[in-house]
Write a protein that holds these residues in place. Structure first.
Motif, mmCIF file in Angstrom:
data_model
loop_
_atom_site.group_PDB
_atom_site.id
_atom_site.type_symbol
_atom_site.label_atom_id
_atom_site.label_comp_id
_atom_site.label_asym_id
_atom_site.label_seq_id
_atom_site.Cartn_x
_atom_site.Cartn_y
_atom_site.Cartn_z
ATOM 1 N N GLU A 190 0.812 -1.207 0.000
ATOM 2 C CA GLU A 190 0.000 0.000 0.000
ATOM 3 C C GLU A 190 0.849 1.263 0.000
ATOM 4 O OE1 GLU A 190 -2.355 -0.539 3.459
ATOM 5 O OE2 GLU A 190 -3.798 -1.910 2.509
ATOM 6 N N SER A 191 2.061 1.149 0.578
ATOM 7 C CA SER A 191 2.919 2.342 0.680
ATOM 8 C C SER A 191 3.593 2.703 -0.638
ATOM 9 C CB SER A 191 3.984 2.107 1.750
ATOM 10 O OG SER A 191 4.972 1.176 1.293
ATOM 11 N N LYS A 192 3.523 1.831 -1.620
ATOM 12 C CA LYS A 192 4.210 2.111 -2.879
ATOM 13 C C LYS A 192 3.593 3.287 -3.622
ATOM 14 C CE LYS A 192 5.751 -2.603 -3.901
ATOM 15 N NZ LYS A 192 5.651 -3.724 -4.866
ATOM 16 N N GLU A 296 17.419 1.106 7.982
ATOM 17 C CA GLU A 296 16.922 2.476 7.816
ATOM 18 C C GLU A 296 17.478 3.108 6.540
ATOM 19 O OE1 GLU A 296 17.719 4.788 11.256
ATOM 20 O OE2 GLU A 296 16.327 3.678 12.542
ATOM 21 N N ALA A 297 18.778 2.915 6.288
ATOM 22 C CA ALA A 297 19.392 3.493 5.093
ATOM 23 C C ALA A 297 18.774 2.931 3.822
ATOM 24 C CB ALA A 297 20.897 3.246 5.125
ATOM 25 N N MET A 298 18.632 1.602 3.775
ATOM 26 C CA MET A 298 18.058 0.997 2.570
ATOM 27 C C MET A 298 16.585 1.321 2.446
ATOM 28 S SD MET A 298 18.175 -2.947 1.210
ATOM 29 C CE MET A 298 19.931 -2.860 0.836
ATOM 30 N N ALA A 299 15.855 1.377 3.559
ATOM 31 C CA ALA A 299 14.433 1.714 3.494
ATOM 32 C C ALA A 299 14.238 3.124 2.959
ATOM 33 C CB ALA A 299 13.807 1.589 4.883
ATOM 34 N N ALA A 311 6.944 6.733 3.603
ATOM 35 C CA ALA A 311 6.713 5.293 3.763
ATOM 36 C C ALA A 311 7.922 4.573 4.327
ATOM 37 C CB ALA A 311 6.330 4.677 2.417
ATOM 38 N N MET A 312 8.975 5.305 4.646
ATOM 39 C CA MET A 312 10.212 4.679 5.101
ATOM 40 C C MET A 312 10.008 3.729 6.300
ATOM 41 S SD MET A 312 12.951 4.653 7.380
ATOM 42 C CE MET A 312 13.108 6.231 8.203
ATOM 43 N N PRO A 313 9.240 4.090 7.357
ATOM 44 C CA PRO A 313 9.054 3.159 8.480
ATOM 45 C C PRO A 313 8.408 1.840 8.065
ATOM 46 C CG PRO A 313 8.415 5.386 9.106
ATOM 47 C CD PRO A 313 8.622 5.398 7.626
ATOM 48 N N VAL A 314 7.406 1.921 7.173
ATOM 49 C CA VAL A 314 6.746 0.688 6.717
ATOM 50 C C VAL A 314 7.709 -0.161 5.904
ATOM 51 C CG1 VAL A 314 4.891 -0.239 5.274
ATOM 52 C CG2 VAL A 314 4.465 1.736 6.752
ATOM 53 N N LEU A 319 11.484 -4.787 5.312
ATOM 54 C CA LEU A 319 12.862 -5.275 5.193
ATOM 55 C C LEU A 319 13.199 -6.237 6.326
ATOM 56 C CD1 LEU A 319 15.020 -2.191 4.108
ATOM 57 C CD2 LEU A 319 14.816 -4.372 2.898
ATOM 58 N N ALA A 320 12.791 -5.879 7.540
ATOM 59 C CA ALA A 320 13.071 -6.747 8.688
ATOM 60 C C ALA A 320 12.404 -8.105 8.525
ATOM 61 C CB ALA A 320 12.591 -6.071 9.974
#
Length: 450
Positions: A190-192, A296-299, A311-314, A319-320
């Motif tokens: 959804e964040s895309k 965080e960097a890759m997100a 959308a970085m946190p999602v 990623l995790a």
């Protein structure tokens, strides 16, 4: 003179009568004693005959069952698996008759006795089978065999170890809260795209100086950058067995899953192990500051490529989830290859870097590590077994014993439903002119007569 002779004759007659009376009393006492001894002897013979009959019956335990599983059971069924209690009655009667009969050729412990006897009726008062009371006799004998091999101290140590591991798994599963795989990846999809259908209010889209502001633009990313989330999502859709490729006959896996095929049992078990390892790996990722920074960097890069920096946190959560999944795949491959995996990861035992995620299937095995102080596949299976009820484990184990006895031991009619752990039997015997009846209870617990 005549009076004196009369008195003498009277005295002599009295003495004779007295002696006769004493003799009669003595003979009666001796006769009663002999009868009592004969009766006691007959009762002892009857008891011995019953004990011998039951002992002889239970000495015919299934040798294969003992050799393979350390289980003492008398198989009361025929070769086709039909329950035949009359066979047990006949065996008890034959052995008891050899004890009671004075013509027995040395077979009984009281053969040759002057008081012969014969068994006229044998009956079974009750019995306990291996599968009765939800397999209580079966599970009891398993526990007794473990106690004999490990000892009380060994069992206590094993129980403490398993309880500690189970508590660790529980903490890891609790720490997974908020990282449910399906929900996180749904939020990621959804964040895309930015939200659509919102109308601008007056002044919206203008900068502070009154000039229109540019909408967020997708940020360029390096040409060789591969979004690992997209790759791992495709991997997740592949069959789990194709990812871990274990081999073997699935005995414990059947107890865990109870399916009709080895493939289904293995797949079910591997999926449970995957969930267990994912929870452990997610907990580690949440506590490792360095890996948090990497995500965080890759997100940030991925979110910028969508044109949705917010959308970085999602994306980081996705990623995790993907990283923990990929690490867990390597864990399972190592376990099923005979290696060990730590229940709780450290920086030294962690295998896969974030940059390696897109090439998990191509080069992932190069990063696999065996943890010398970790747990083997069988250890993890014990953890899964502890999560099942004792009833389910017992029923599964009994099914496996029956299956192996029928196939590997070539006893196609074998059934634990016909295996006797304890038996109450009785018979009526005629010794001399009297009838004697006796009932006894005998079993592999060896608790004596009832």
């Amino acid at each position: 003179m005549r009076e004196t002779e009369r008195q003498k004759r009277w005295a002599a007659g009295s003495i004779t009568a007295y002696l006769c009376l004493v003799l009669i009393l003595m003979l009666s006492l001796i006769s009663g004693t002999i009868a009592s001894v004969r009766n006691a002897h007959a009762r002892v013979m009857t008891a011995c005959a019953m004990e011998q009959g039951l002992y002889s019956l239970f000495a015919g335990y299934d040798r294969t069952l003992l050799g393979q599983y350390e289980l003492f059971f008398y198989n009361g069924g025929d070769k086709s698996g039909v329950w035949k209690p009359e066979t047990m009655s006949r065996k008890v009667a034959e052995t008891a008759g050899e004890v009671l009969s004075p013509t027995a050729s040395g077979m009984g412990i009281l053969s040759g006795s002057l008081s012969g006897g014969q068994v006229t009726e044998v009956y079974l008062g009750g019995y306990r089978l291996a599968t009765d009371e939800e397999g209580s006799a079966f599970s009891r004998q398993i526990c007794e065999a473990m106690k004999a091999s490990l000892g009380t101290y060994g069992i206590q140590q094993l129980s403490q170890k398993l309880r500690g591991e189970q508590e660790t798994v529980k903490r890891q599963e609790d720490g997974q809260s908020g990282y449910e795989e399906e929900e996180v990846l749904k939020q990621y999809e959804e964040s895309k795209q930015p939200e659509e259908g919102t109308e601008k209010t007056e002044g919206e889209g203008e900068s502070g100086n009154g000039t229109p502001s540019e909408p967020d633009q997708k940020q360029p990313v390096p040409e060789d950058f591969v979004n690992p989330i997209e790759v791992i999502q495709k991997v997740m859709k592949m069959g789990i067995l194709g990812l871990v490729l274990p081999e073997g006959q699935c005995q414990v896996e059947y107890v865990l899953c109870g399916k009709n095929s080895d493939q289904d049992n293995l797949a079910g078990t591997v999926n449970r192990l995957l969930a267990l390892r994912e929870a452990a790996n997610l907990v580690y990722l949440a506590k490792d500051a360095q890996k948090q920074g990497e995500m965080e960097a890759m997100a940030g890069v991925i979110a910028a490529s969508f044109g949705v920096p917010a959308a970085m946190p999602v994306v980081k959560m996705a990623l995790a989830v993907c990283w923990a999944f990929a690490e867990s795949i390597l864990d399972l491959r190592e376990l099923l290859d005979g290696g060990k995996v730590a229940l709780f990861k450290t920086a030294e035992s962690w295998q896969l870097s974030l940059e390696q995620l897109p090439k998990l299937l191509e080069t992932g095995d190069q990063s696999r590590k065996n943890a010398p102080g970790g747990m083997e596949y069988s250890d993890y299976l014990r953890l899964l077994l502890m999560q099942k009820s004792g009833k389910a484990v017992t029923f599964g184990a009994m099914d496996l014993v029956e299956y192996n006895m029928r196939t590997e031991q070539q006893q196609p009619g074998f059934r634990l439903d016909c295996c006797v752990d304890e038996l109450e039997a009785g018979f009526t015997a005629v010794i001399g002119k009297r009838e004697y009846e006796i009932t006894r209870n005998y079993g592999y617990e060896m608790q004596g007569a009832a």
